[in-house]
Scaffold this motif. Structure first.
Motif, PDB file in Angstrom:
ATOM      1  N   SER A   6       0.621  -1.086   0.107  1.00  0.00           N
ATOM      2  CA  SER A   6      -0.252   0.237  -0.170  1.00  0.00           C
ATOM      3  C   SER A   6       1.317   0.806  -0.300  1.00  0.00           C
ATOM      4  O   SER A   6       2.022   1.290   0.809  1.00  0.00           O
ATOM      5  CB  SER A   6      -0.829  -0.042   1.291  1.00  0.00           C
ATOM      6  N   THR A   7       1.009   2.199  -1.212  1.00  0.00           N
ATOM      7  CA  THR A   7       1.597   3.448  -0.992  1.00  0.00           C
ATOM      8  C   THR A   7       0.864   4.122  -1.372  1.00  0.00           C
ATOM      9  O   THR A   7      -0.124   4.599  -2.179  1.00  0.00           O
ATOM     10  CB  THR A   7       2.868   3.066  -2.378  1.00  0.00           C
ATOM     11  N   LYS A   8       2.341   5.289  -0.900  1.00  0.00           N
ATOM     12  CA  LYS A   8       1.079   6.737  -1.424  1.00  0.00           C
ATOM     13  C   LYS A   8       2.611   8.024  -1.356  1.00  0.00           C
ATOM     14  O   LYS A   8       3.114   8.111  -0.829  1.00  0.00           O
ATOM     15  CB  LYS A   8       0.113   7.640   0.128  1.00  0.00           C
ATOM     16  N   ASP A   9       3.165   8.546  -2.590  1.00  0.00           N
ATOM     17  CA  ASP A   9       3.689   9.391  -2.749  1.00  0.00           C
ATOM     18  C   ASP A   9       5.445   9.336  -2.572  1.00  0.00           C
ATOM     19  O   ASP A   9       5.331   9.945  -2.134  1.00  0.00           O
ATOM     20  CB  ASP A   9       3.370  10.814  -1.963  1.00  0.00           C
ATOM     21  N   ARG A  10       5.488   7.270  -2.989  1.00  0.00           N
ATOM     22  CA  ARG A  10       7.012   7.534  -2.883  1.00  0.00           C
ATOM     23  C   ARG A  10       7.390   6.812  -3.965  1.00  0.00           C
ATOM     24  O   ARG A  10       8.240   6.091  -3.888  1.00  0.00           O
ATOM     25  CB  ARG A  10       7.201   6.249  -1.212  1.00  0.00           C
ATOM     26  N   TYR A  11       6.600   6.866  -5.756  1.00  0.00           N
ATOM     27  CA  TYR A  11       7.448   6.508  -6.476  1.00  0.00           C
ATOM     28  C   TYR A  11       8.665   6.835  -6.488  1.00  0.00           C
ATOM     29  O   TYR A  11       9.279   6.193  -7.138  1.00  0.00           O
ATOM     30  CB  TYR A  11       6.757   8.171  -7.494  1.00  0.00           C
ATOM     31  N   ASN A  12       9.274   8.116  -6.231  1.00  0.00           N
ATOM     32  CA  ASN A  12      11.235   8.233  -6.182  1.00  0.00           C
ATOM     33  C   ASN A  12      11.480   8.004  -4.937  1.00  0.00           C
ATOM     34  O   ASN A  12      12.569   8.778  -5.413  1.00  0.00           O
ATOM     35  CB  ASN A  12      10.970   9.923  -7.344  1.00  0.00           C
ATOM     36  N   ILE A  33       0.344  -6.832  -5.402  1.00  0.00           N
ATOM     37  CA  ILE A  33      -0.655  -5.943  -5.845  1.00  0.00           C
ATOM     38  C   ILE A  33      -0.390  -4.721  -4.893  1.00  0.00           C
ATOM     39  O   ILE A  33       0.594  -5.144  -3.688  1.00  0.00           O
ATOM     40  CB  ILE A  33      -1.902  -6.672  -5.010  1.00  0.00           C
ATOM     41  N   ILE A  34      -0.833  -3.890  -5.653  1.00  0.00           N
ATOM     42  CA  ILE A  34       0.291  -2.032  -5.235  1.00  0.00           C
ATOM     43  C   ILE A  34      -1.103  -1.656  -5.405  1.00  0.00           C
ATOM     44  O   ILE A  34      -2.000  -1.637  -6.198  1.00  0.00           O
ATOM     45  CB  ILE A  34       1.033  -2.090  -6.589  1.00  0.00           C
ATOM     46  N   PHE A  35      -1.330  -1.145  -4.185  1.00  0.00           N
ATOM     47  CA  PHE A  35      -2.474  -0.663  -3.742  1.00  0.00           C
ATOM     48  C   PHE A  35      -1.927   1.716  -3.735  1.00  0.00           C
ATOM     49  O   PHE A  35      -1.090   1.320  -2.757  1.00  0.00           O
ATOM     50  CB  PHE A  35      -3.113  -0.316  -2.356  1.00  0.00           C
ATOM     51  N   ASP A  36      -2.272   2.100  -4.896  1.00  0.00           N
ATOM     52  CA  ASP A  36      -1.508   3.297  -5.157  1.00  0.00           C
ATOM     53  C   ASP A  36      -3.161   4.242  -4.499  1.00  0.00           C
ATOM     54  O   ASP A  36      -3.367   4.566  -5.396  1.00  0.00           O
ATOM     55  CB  ASP A  36      -1.887   3.566  -6.197  1.00  0.00           C
ATOM     56  N   ASP A  37      -2.417   4.767  -3.415  1.00  0.00           N
ATOM     57  CA  ASP A  37      -3.022   5.989  -3.160  1.00  0.00           C
ATOM     58  C   ASP A  37      -2.798   7.789  -3.299  1.00  0.00           C
ATOM     59  O   ASP A  37      -3.296   8.251  -2.829  1.00  0.00           O
ATOM     60  CB  ASP A  37      -3.243   6.151  -1.523  1.00  0.00           C
ATOM     61  N   GLY A  38      -1.374   7.336  -3.778  1.00  0.00           N
ATOM     62  CA  GLY A  38      -1.300   9.252  -4.372  1.00  0.00           C
ATOM     63  C   GLY A  38      -1.879   9.515  -5.637  1.00  0.00           C
ATOM     64  O   GLY A  38      -2.622   9.787  -5.324  1.00  0.00           O
ATOM     65  N   GLU A  39      -0.866   9.923  -6.079  1.00  0.00           N
ATOM     66  CA  GLU A  39      -0.862  11.027  -7.415  1.00  0.00           C
ATOM     67  C   GLU A  39      -1.867  10.312  -8.439  1.00  0.00           C
ATOM     68  O   GLU A  39      -2.480  10.364  -8.924  1.00  0.00           O
ATOM     69  CB  GLU A  39       0.073  11.620  -7.960  1.00  0.00           C
TER      70      GLU A  39
END
Length: 203
Positions: A6-12, A33-39
């Motif tokens: 589960s991720t948020k705003d750590r793309y880079n 499985i990646i859950f993207d809560d960011g952009e």
């Protein structure tokens, strides 16, 4: 075993490390499985992720990026329990980088009465906590370092787990606490302690 991030705003920053670490395990996961809560950008168009997804594909690991509802990691974790379709789930935070034999070592301790298995979790720039000041018993939650932050030999039975661990999907019917903030502070402590309360062993 299905791996979940589960991720948020750590793309880079740390998300690529987590994905690469999962792809590099000596025991291959059945899916990621990646859950993207960011952009919620299309990572397939980002060169770094193009390579990471190709690596997963080359290794025969199906991967999925699902856009979350931006309501926090608890919602994503609960959705993972519903959609994983595997006997075990490996939760990996988006700032984790498990060593290549991590999953292999965790799975060695699967037994009929075991509901979850975790390992040590070290921050590279911080020394491990003193073993004699560490505990993963619920009564020591506010008075001791987490045992997973320390360095010790052997296997310990514990009452709660932190950060990253594998858990039996059957033992997770209670789900993650839905009364937490989007940040979900202590969500893994509450979740894993309920596994213990339901009668499963945790290591």
């Amino acid at each position: 075993v299905a791996a979940e991030i589960s991720t948020k705003d750590r793309y880079n920053t740390t998300l690529p490390l987590a994905i690469y670490a999962i792809a590099s395990q000596t025991v291959k996961v059945d899916k990621l499985i990646i859950f993207d809560d960011g952009e919620q950008i299309d990572l397939r168009a980002v060169p770094l992720y193009t390579h990471l997804f190709a690596l997963l594909q080359r290794k025969g690991i199906p991967w999925f990026v699902n856009f979350g509802n931006k309501t926090g990691q608890v919602a994503n974790h609960n959705l993972m329990i519903q959609v994983a379709g595997t006997d075990w789930i490996w939760r990996v935070d988006d700032d984790d980088a498990p060593e290549p034999d991590c999953l292999e070592k965790l799975m060695r301790h699967i037994a009929p009465d075991v509901g979850a298995v975790g390992g040590v979790v070290w921050t590279p720039e911080v020394p491990p906590s003193p073993e004699n000041q560490s505990s993963s018993m619920i009564a020591d939650l506010y008075t001791a370092f987490n045992l997973q932050w320390s360095q010790f030999k052997g296997v310990r039975e514990v009452e709660h787990l932190h950060n990253t661990f594998i858990f039996r999907t059957e033992a997770a019917k209670h789900g993650y606490c839905r009364e937490l903030s989007p940040v979900g502070h202590r969500e893994e402590t509450l979740f894993s302690y309920e596994i213990k309360r339901a009668g499963w062993r945790m290591l």
